[in-house]
Design an enzyme around this catalytic site. Structure first.
Site, PDB file in Angstrom:
ATOM      1  N   GLU A  16     -14.807 -15.746 -20.164  1.00 35.87           N
ATOM      2  CA  GLU A  16     -14.828 -14.329 -20.502  1.00 35.87           C
ATOM      3  C   GLU A  16     -15.515 -13.529 -19.386  1.00 35.87           C
ATOM      4  O   GLU A  16     -16.681 -13.773 -19.070  1.00 35.87           O
ATOM      5  CB  GLU A  16     -15.563 -14.138 -21.830  1.00 35.87           C
ATOM      6  CG  GLU A  16     -14.897 -14.886 -22.970  1.00 35.87           C
ATOM      7  CD  GLU A  16     -15.794 -15.131 -24.167  1.00 35.87           C
ATOM      8  OE1 GLU A  16     -15.332 -15.776 -25.129  1.00 35.87           O
ATOM      9  OE2 GLU A  16     -16.967 -14.691 -24.140  1.00 35.87           O
ATOM     10  N   LEU A  42     -11.942 -12.995 -25.756  1.00 35.16           N
ATOM     11  CA  LEU A  42     -13.230 -13.352 -26.351  1.00 35.16           C
ATOM     12  C   LEU A  42     -12.976 -14.287 -27.527  1.00 35.16           C
ATOM     13  O   LEU A  42     -13.068 -13.897 -28.695  1.00 35.16           O
ATOM     14  CB  LEU A  42     -13.971 -12.088 -26.805  1.00 35.16           C
ATOM     15  CG  LEU A  42     -14.220 -11.021 -25.737  1.00 35.16           C
ATOM     16  CD1 LEU A  42     -14.990  -9.858 -26.325  1.00 35.16           C
ATOM     17  CD2 LEU A  42     -14.964 -11.611 -24.558  1.00 35.16           C
ATOM     18  N   GLU A  72     -13.873 -18.345 -28.003  1.00 37.44           N
ATOM     19  CA  GLU A  72     -14.371 -19.569 -27.390  1.00 37.44           C
ATOM     20  C   GLU A  72     -13.578 -20.804 -27.798  1.00 37.44           C
ATOM     21  O   GLU A  72     -13.367 -21.710 -26.978  1.00 37.44           O
ATOM     22  CB  GLU A  72     -15.855 -19.755 -27.728  1.00 37.44           C
ATOM     23  CG  GLU A  72     -16.793 -18.838 -26.966  1.00 37.44           C
ATOM     24  CD  GLU A  72     -16.818 -17.413 -27.500  1.00 37.44           C
ATOM     25  OE1 GLU A  72     -17.341 -16.526 -26.797  1.00 37.44           O
ATOM     26  OE2 GLU A  72     -16.307 -17.205 -28.633  1.00 37.44           O
ATOM     27  N   GLN A 128     -20.170 -17.664 -22.127  1.00 36.74           N
ATOM     28  CA  GLN A 128     -20.948 -16.536 -21.625  1.00 36.74           C
ATOM     29  C   GLN A 128     -22.431 -16.644 -21.979  1.00 36.74           C
ATOM     30  O   GLN A 128     -23.301 -16.307 -21.170  1.00 36.74           O
ATOM     31  CB  GLN A 128     -20.363 -15.243 -22.189  1.00 36.74           C
ATOM     32  CG  GLN A 128     -20.711 -14.018 -21.395  1.00 36.74           C
ATOM     33  CD  GLN A 128     -19.859 -12.839 -21.810  1.00 36.74           C
ATOM     34  OE1 GLN A 128     -20.097 -12.238 -22.869  1.00 36.74           O
ATOM     35  NE2 GLN A 128     -18.864 -12.495 -21.012  1.00 36.74           N
ATOM     36  N   PRO A 147     -18.518 -21.634 -31.807  1.00 34.70           N
ATOM     37  CA  PRO A 147     -17.148 -21.641 -32.342  1.00 34.70           C
ATOM     38  C   PRO A 147     -16.242 -22.698 -31.726  1.00 34.70           C
ATOM     39  O   PRO A 147     -15.185 -22.994 -32.292  1.00 34.70           O
ATOM     40  CB  PRO A 147     -16.644 -20.229 -32.019  1.00 34.70           C
ATOM     41  CG  PRO A 147     -17.866 -19.390 -31.930  1.00 34.70           C
ATOM     42  CD  PRO A 147     -18.894 -20.289 -31.320  1.00 34.70           C
ATOM     43  N   HIS A 176     -28.022 -14.982 -28.124  1.00 28.65           N
ATOM     44  CA  HIS A 176     -27.968 -14.917 -26.663  1.00 28.65           C
ATOM     45  C   HIS A 176     -29.064 -15.767 -26.028  1.00 28.65           C
ATOM     46  O   HIS A 176     -29.257 -15.717 -24.816  1.00 28.65           O
ATOM     47  CB  HIS A 176     -28.133 -13.473 -26.182  1.00 28.65           C
ATOM     48  CG  HIS A 176     -26.975 -12.574 -26.481  1.00 28.65           C
ATOM     49  ND1 HIS A 176     -26.648 -12.184 -27.749  1.00 28.65           N
ATOM     50  CD2 HIS A 176     -26.062 -11.987 -25.658  1.00 28.65           C
ATOM     51  CE1 HIS A 176     -25.592 -11.383 -27.712  1.00 28.65           C
ATOM     52  NE2 HIS A 176     -25.219 -11.253 -26.455  1.00 28.65           N
TER      53      HIS A 176
END
Length: 322
Positions: free
Chosen positions: A29, A58, A60, A82, A89, A129
């Site tokens: 991505e 987007l 995965e 990312q 996922p 994140h």
């Protein structure tokens, strides 16, 4: 040799490996036009074209599933997730397909997929994140897992992963993406998977870590008034037990440090390996300094979760006083 940051070394490795082997391609991505959110893939699309540096939706699961098909067609795909927790996922693809095809084909099919992802905390990122999910991957048979802590190793381990006939997951510590600087060999540079690094020799206590925690251990060693040996694991699977056991035989005391939650984490396996191979050398119980068994907290509380110098120093002093 040029002095690079860790993320610049990753970029250097990708440029070198795509130039070396026409079957290597990068997909993920925003890896193409944007050069990746951390700029790790900057310049690849301009140099090698959109067919070898591919921007994906987007999605995965579709991203890794597409890489599985590319691998079966003869490519050597390098997949960028990312962020660490964005990879969840696609765990089904990884566990059900990536880790099994070599076995499923009776050894007839190699499966040279490399999966890169930034991981770990310390950068005040929002939820999903900043996880440290390496235990999920290292527990999956058929998957190799490497984690660099220096720019030279970031380039060398990534090159080794891309050239490896088996699937390899590379976790890149985002905390030191732009703060870890060091000399990086120009051109081709390979650091073999499964070889730990003695980051600092010592005689009184062994501090074992990987990724950003190696730097935490080095600062803890500076703060202690004893001789600390710091071992950079580099590769969780295969694990270099010989280097670990040799250090334990010398110091007799061990502190294992990682950002993943404590329960069933990589530190437990490393500790079990030490018990199996160097039990009679131990002069104190093995200590572990880890994240807590909670979902990674928001940035306002992450300092209370990620191991820091004070926690490592305290654990080392307890071990030395035993």
């Amino acid at each position: 040799m040029a002095e690079l940051t860790l993320v610049e070394a990753v970029n250097d490795a990708l440029h070198t490996e795509l130039e070396r082997d026409a079957d290597v391609m990068v997909l993920g991505e925003d890896v193409g036009r944007a050069g990746g959110v951390f700029r790790a893939t900057a310049g690849l699309r301009d140099r090698f074209g959109p067919d070898r540096c591919v921007d994906t939706p987007l999605a995965e699961a579709g991203l890794l599933g597409g890489a599985v098909g590319l691998c079966m067609a003869g490519w050597r795909p390098v997949v960028e997730m990312q962020y660490d927790a964005f990879s969840y996922p696609c765990l089904d693809q990884l566990i059900t397909h990536v880790g099994r095809y070599h076995w499923r084909s009776g050894g007839r099919m190699e499966f040279p997929i490399t999966i890169r992802m930034p991981y770990g905390g310390g950068v005040r990122a929002p939820e999903l994140h900043d996880d440290s999910p390496e235990a999920y991957y290292v527990h999956t048979p058929g998957i190799k897992v490497a984690i660099p802590s220096t720019p030279a190793d970031a380039k060398g381990l990534l090159a080794a992963a891309i050239r490896d006939p088996d699937p390899v997951v590379i976790f890149e510590p985002k905390l030191v993406y732009r703060t870890a600087r060091g000399e990086v060999p120009a051109g081709e540079h390979v650091v073999p998977l499964g070889q730990a690094r003695v980051a600092r020799p010592g005689t009184d206590v062994t501090l074992i870590a990987y990724g950003a925690m190696v730097h935490v251990c080095e600062r803890a060693a500076d703060a202690l008034d004893v001789s600390c040996e710091v071992i950079d694991i580099r590769s969780l699977r295969p694990l270099d037990e010989a280097t670990i056991l040799a250090s334990v035989a010398k110091t007799g005391r061990v502190v294992i440090v990682h950002e993943a939650p404590r329960s069933f984490g990589p530190g437990a396996e490393i500790a079990a390996s030490i018990i199996d191979g160097a039990f009679l050398s131990l002069e104190a119980p093995i200590a572990r300094v880890t994240a807590h068994d909670v979902p990674f907290p928001g940035f306002a509380r992450e300092k209370a979760n990620v191991p820091d110098v004070a926690r490592v120093v305290a654990a080392a002093r307890d071990t030395l006083a035993y």
